[in-house]
Design an enzyme around this catalytic site. Structure first.
Site, PDB file in Angstrom:
ATOM      1  N   ASP A   1       4.036  -6.797  10.892  1.00 11.95           N
ATOM      2  CA  ASP A   1       2.941  -6.892   9.924  1.00 11.95           C
ATOM      3  C   ASP A   1       1.598  -6.673  10.641  1.00 11.95           C
ATOM      4  O   ASP A   1       1.254  -7.440  11.543  1.00 11.95           O
ATOM      5  CB  ASP A   1       2.997  -8.303   9.309  1.00 11.95           C
ATOM      6  CG  ASP A   1       2.011  -8.489   8.188  1.00 11.95           C
ATOM      7  OD1 ASP A   1       1.129  -7.632   8.019  1.00 11.95           O
ATOM      8  OD2 ASP A   1       2.131  -9.506   7.481  1.00 11.95           O
TER       9      ASP A   1
ATOM     10  N   CYS B   1       7.637  -4.501   1.609  1.00 12.27           N
ATOM     11  CA  CYS B   1       7.005  -5.353   2.615  1.00 12.27           C
ATOM     12  C   CYS B   1       6.413  -6.551   1.885  1.00 12.27           C
ATOM     13  O   CYS B   1       6.728  -6.769   0.704  1.00 12.27           O
ATOM     14  CB  CYS B   1       5.957  -4.583   3.423  1.00 12.27           C
ATOM     15  SG  CYS B   1       4.566  -3.958   2.478  1.00 12.27           S
TER      16      CYS B   1
ATOM     17  N   ARG C   1       2.489  -1.695   5.167  1.00 11.03           N
ATOM     18  CA  ARG C   1       3.691  -1.045   5.706  1.00 11.03           C
ATOM     19  C   ARG C   1       4.505  -0.265   4.680  1.00 11.03           C
ATOM     20  O   ARG C   1       4.864   0.896   4.933  1.00 11.03           O
ATOM     21  CB  ARG C   1       4.579  -2.093   6.388  1.00 11.03           C
ATOM     22  CG  ARG C   1       3.952  -2.709   7.609  1.00 11.03           C
ATOM     23  CD  ARG C   1       4.697  -3.945   8.054  1.00 11.03           C
ATOM     24  NE  ARG C   1       4.555  -5.036   7.083  1.00 11.03           N
ATOM     25  CZ  ARG C   1       5.201  -6.170   7.120  1.00 11.03           C
ATOM     26  NH1 ARG C   1       6.076  -6.378   8.085  1.00 11.03           N
ATOM     27  NH2 ARG C   1       4.986  -7.107   6.213  1.00 11.03           N
TER      28      ARG C   1
HETATM   29  P1  4NP Z   1       2.051  -5.573   4.254  1.00  9.25           P
HETATM   30  O1  4NP Z   1       0.869  -6.408   4.962  1.00  9.25           O
HETATM   31  O2  4NP Z   1       3.143  -6.590   3.934  1.00  9.25           O
HETATM   32  O3  4NP Z   1       2.473  -4.605   5.302  1.00  9.25           O
HETATM   33  O4  4NP Z   1       1.455  -4.935   3.024  1.00  9.25           O
HETATM   34  C1  4NP Z   1       0.324  -7.540   4.350  1.00  9.25           C
HETATM   35  C2  4NP Z   1      -0.623  -7.411   3.366  1.00  9.25           C
HETATM   36  C3  4NP Z   1      -1.177  -8.526   2.778  1.00  9.25           C
HETATM   37  C4  4NP Z   1      -0.780  -9.788   3.183  1.00  9.25           C
HETATM   38  C5  4NP Z   1       0.194  -9.907   4.175  1.00  9.25           C
HETATM   39  C6  4NP Z   1       0.748  -8.794   4.756  1.00  9.25           C
HETATM   40  N1  4NP Z   1      -1.359 -10.948   2.615  1.00  9.25           N
HETATM   41  O5  4NP Z   1      -1.020 -12.049   3.030  1.00  9.25           O
HETATM   42  O6  4NP Z   1      -2.190 -10.826   1.695  1.00  9.25           O
END
Ligand code: 4NP
Length: 155
Positions: free
Chosen positions: A124, A7, A13
Site C-alpha cells: 500500500d 485493493c 493500486r
Molecule cells: P489503495 O490505497 O488501497 O491502493 O487504493 C489506499 C487508499 C486509501 C486508503 C488506504 C489505502 N485509506 O485509508 O483511505
C-alpha cells in the site's frame, strides 16, 4: 473472462492494475477480456485515483480513468478472477465472499509475479513516498504480464 482487481481504497493500486492490464490487452489486441477494479472500503467512492498515483502513471505513459467504488456481491458473481494486492485484501475478500463457490476466484497478485525477489504483495503506497508509487507500477507491470500468460494458456 472478467478480471477484477481489488485493493483497500480503490484509488491507488487496483485502478493502477486495471490501467496496466487494459494497456497490455490493447497492445496484444486480445478480445473477450474485461477489466475493472474495486475497493474493500467505500470511503473514496466516486473519486479519481490518488493524484500521486496518477502522476507516476502519467510519467510511465498511463492515463487513469477509473472512479472509485466499493465491491458488491454482484462483483463476486460476475468476475472470473478476483485479484487482491496484499494479505489483508485476501483475508477481507474471503470474509465477505457471498458464496463458497466464489472463493476459488480469489487470488493474490503475487501469484503472477515472475523473477521478483523481496516482494510477496503490492504494498500500500498511501502513506508512502513517490518512490512507492513507482514501485506499484513496476510490480503491476510484472504481474499483468504473468496474468496475460496465464490467460493465454487457458485459451
Ligand atoms: P489503495 O490505497 O488501497 O491502493 O487504493 C489506499 C487508499 C486509501 C486508503 C488506504 C489505502 N485509506 O485509508 O483511505
Amino acid at each position: 473472462m472478467n478480471i477484477l482487481f481489488v485493493c483497500l481504497g480503490n484509488i491507488c493500486r487496483s485502478p493502477m492494475a486495471e490501467c496496466v492490464m487494459k494497456a497490455v490487452i490493447d497492445e496484444k489486441n486480445i478480445k473477450g477480456v474485461t477489466v475493472d477494479s474495486v475497493g474493500l472500503i467505500g470511503y473514496h467512492t466516486g473519486e479519481e485515483p490518488d493524484s500521486r498515483m496518477r502522476a507516476a502513471a502519467r510519467d510511465k505513459g498511463y492515463i487513469m480513468r477509473h472512479r472509485a467504488r466499493k465491491i458488491s456481491d454482484d462483483d463476486f458473481r460476475t468476475a472470473d478472477l478476483i485479484i487482491g494486492m496484499d494479505g489483508d485484501n485476501i483475508t477481507r475478500l474471503r470474509h465477505i465472499c457471498p458464496k463458497t463457490e466464489y472463493l476459488s476466484k480469489i487470488h493474490s497478485v503475487a501469484e503472477y509475479f515472475h523473477g521478483i525477489t523481496g516482494y510477496t504483495t503490492v504494498p500500500d503506497p498511501y502513506y508512502g513516498t513517490e518512490r512507492d508509487f513507482y514501485k506499484v507500477i513496476e510490480l503491476l507491470e510484472n504481474a499483468c504480464e504473468g496474468i496475460m500468460n496465464e490467460i493465454d494458456l487457458l485459451d
